[in-house]
Design an enzyme around this catalytic site. Structure first.
Site, PDB file in Angstrom:
ATOM      1  N   LYS A 200       5.875  16.744 -16.454  1.00 52.16           N
ATOM      2  CA  LYS A 200       6.952  17.593 -16.628  1.00 52.16           C
ATOM      3  C   LYS A 200       6.845  18.436 -15.757  1.00 52.16           C
ATOM      4  CE  LYS A 200       7.929  14.491 -19.677  1.00 52.16           C
ATOM      5  NZ  LYS A 200       7.458  15.346 -21.066  1.00 52.16           N
TER       6      LYS A 200
HETATM    7  C1  LIG Z   1       7.259  13.645 -22.475  1.00 53.22           C
HETATM    8  C2  LIG Z   1       7.849  14.012 -23.541  1.00 53.22           C
HETATM    9  C3  LIG Z   1       8.015  14.068 -24.442  1.00 53.22           C
HETATM   10  C4  LIG Z   1       6.042  14.530 -25.041  1.00 53.22           C
HETATM   11  O1  LIG Z   1       5.238  15.426 -24.853  1.00 53.22           O
HETATM   12  P1  LIG Z   1       4.729  15.255 -24.626  1.00 53.22           P
HETATM   13  O2  LIG Z   1       3.763  16.701 -24.543  1.00 53.22           O
HETATM   14  O3  LIG Z   1       3.554  14.413 -23.680  1.00 53.22           O
HETATM   15  O4  LIG Z   1       4.030  14.361 -26.242  1.00 53.22           O
HETATM   16  C5  LIG Z   1       8.669  13.783 -25.742  1.00 53.22           C
HETATM   17  N1  LIG Z   1       9.632  14.455 -25.439  1.00 53.22           N
HETATM   18  C6  LIG Z   1      10.435  13.932 -24.281  1.00 53.22           C
HETATM   19  C7  LIG Z   1      12.321  13.419 -24.367  1.00 53.22           C
HETATM   20  C8  LIG Z   1       9.461  13.419 -23.040  1.00 53.22           C
HETATM   21  O5  LIG Z   1      10.428  13.289 -22.024  1.00 53.22           O
END
Ligand SMILES: *Cc1c(COP(=O)(O)O)cnc(C)c1O
Length: 389
Positions: free
Chosen positions: A189
């Site tokens: 991210k």
């Molecule tokens: C990565 C992601 C999540 C989950 O994030 P985590 O921190 O891994 O739980 C939720 N929604 C979207 C759209 C994502 O891309």
């Protein structure tokens, strides 16, 4: 293959942990306190300031952030909650785990985010009590307009901003809303820590509740209880989960945060470079830009249409063969057997139709201009020759 095909592997994603973050992590490991504590509180303040939010509560993941935010609404068990079908499966699992019932909704053909008219009809049909809005790829979804269309109090809209850190809807940064906005610090991210998440909100009571519910509903953090001179007693007055954030993550996050602005600017530059190189390739459509506000450029989602010589899958395979990583965001949630068994097989024609053309290209701050030029040259060339010469 031509000479353009040779050399230069371009990974889909990398996780850059800067040297200052590594040093800060080591200092925490040596400090004698590694779990939720003072560094978590410091990271929360820094994140809130960066986002433009009143409060930030750090938790174990964005998935946990969504679940905790939905639980905080205290809706009757089984209440319907709207969610786009073109999202990460974890965001829909979170609705189920909060004891609520997901109602999957179709998306806008261009922006891939929810459309007011779809949420209006889904809300009317289902009697929805809440909604999860996702800022797909970093494109700022029109949250206030969607809440109004669904007839929902804005406090009943949980924003899944896993892609939305750094985005703005008009003048308002994503995360500054009165309700809960959920962020992810997963390895790929925009603010990578490895794992972790946070909720930002303007509501101090919600922030307090989340600080308790992330840690078993306990009234006082362990580090305050273990602090010399402080008492051992605590209470449990609310429902809780084990979803706390650690000082080790916080130390990494605080250091990484000092680079985020530069990383965001670099993502935007790379997106511009892709646009310029791919705009005129027949059959390809670059991602849309918001008319006002700011895109967070978590993903660069190219659309591969019938006018291109290869299908999306053939293009992805040809790029992989040449060392270029790509991905697809997302397989619509209603395509998965688990969710079909749970929810039936809803009619969501736009998601079904766009899915076959979605292709996410490499987009991360460590990419060189030459990486983007190489990927674009391959895509242009493959479009002319249709794959194998
Ligand atoms: C990565 C992601 C999540 C989950 O994030 P985590 O921190 O891994 O739980 C939720 N929604 C979207 C759209 C994502 O891309």
């Amino acid at each position: 293959m031509t000479t353009a095909d040779i050399g230069r592997a371009v990974p889909f994603a990398t996780c850059e942990i800067i040297p200052e973050a590594r040093a800060a992590a080591l200092a925490v490991l040596e400090s004698g306190w590694v779990t939720t504590g003072p560094r978590t509180a410091q990271f929360e303040h820094q994140l809130a300031r960066w986002v433009g939010a009143e409060h930030a509560v750090a938790v174990s993941s964005c998935t946990a952030a969504i679940e905790l935010s939905l639980r905080a609404l205290r809706l009757p068990a089984g209440s319907p909650v709207l969610s786009p079908t073109l999202t990460f499966c974890g965001a829909v699992h979170a609705i189920v785990h909060a004891g609520l019932r997901p109602v999957l909704v179709d998306v806008d053909e261009a922006t891939l985010t929810l459309r007011p008219r779809d949420v209006a009809s889904a809300a009317e049909r289902s009697g929805a009590r809440a909604m999860v809005v996702q800022h797909m790829a970093g494109y700022p979804a029109p949250v206030a307009e969607l809440a109004a269309a669904a007839g929902l109090d804005p406090a009943h809209v949980v924003e899944d901003a896993a892609h939305g850190l750094g985005a703005a809807a008009g003048p308002d940064p994503v995360g500054s809303a009165p309700g809960a906005t959920c962020f992810s610090f997963y390895a790929t991210k925009n603010l990578p820590i490895g794992e972790g998440g946070a909720v930002t909100t303007a509501d101090p009571e919600l922030a307090d509740l989340l600080r308790q519910s992330r840690q078993h509903g306990m009234s006082r953090d362990a580090w305050r209880r273990y602090h010399p001179g402080s008492g051992w007693r605590y209470s449990v007055e609310v429902d809780g989960m084990k979803a706390n954030f650690t000082d080790l993550q916080a130390a990494i996050g605080s250091a990484q945060l000092t680079r985020l602005e530069g990383w965001q600017a670099r993502r935007a530059e790379l997106a511009d470079r892709y646009d310029a190189a791919l705009r005129d390739v027949p059959g390809l459509t670059p991602p849309p830009r918001p008319v006002t506000g700011r895109h967070a450029w978590h993903l660069y989602v190219l659309r591969v249409g019938p006018g291109y010589r290869l299908t999306r899958d053939a293009l992805a395979a040809a790029l992989a063969e040449r060392g270029v990583g790509t991905s697809v965001h997302f397989i619509p949630v209603h395509h998965f057997p688990y969710f079909r068994a749970l929810l039936g097989a809803p009619h969501l024609p736009v998601a079904d139709q766009v899915f076959d053309g979605l292709l996410s290209l490499p987009l991360h701050p460590a990419l060189a201009d030459a990486d983007v030029d190489h990927v674009c040259a391959l895509i242009t060339d493959l479009g002319r020759r249709g794959g194998s010469p």
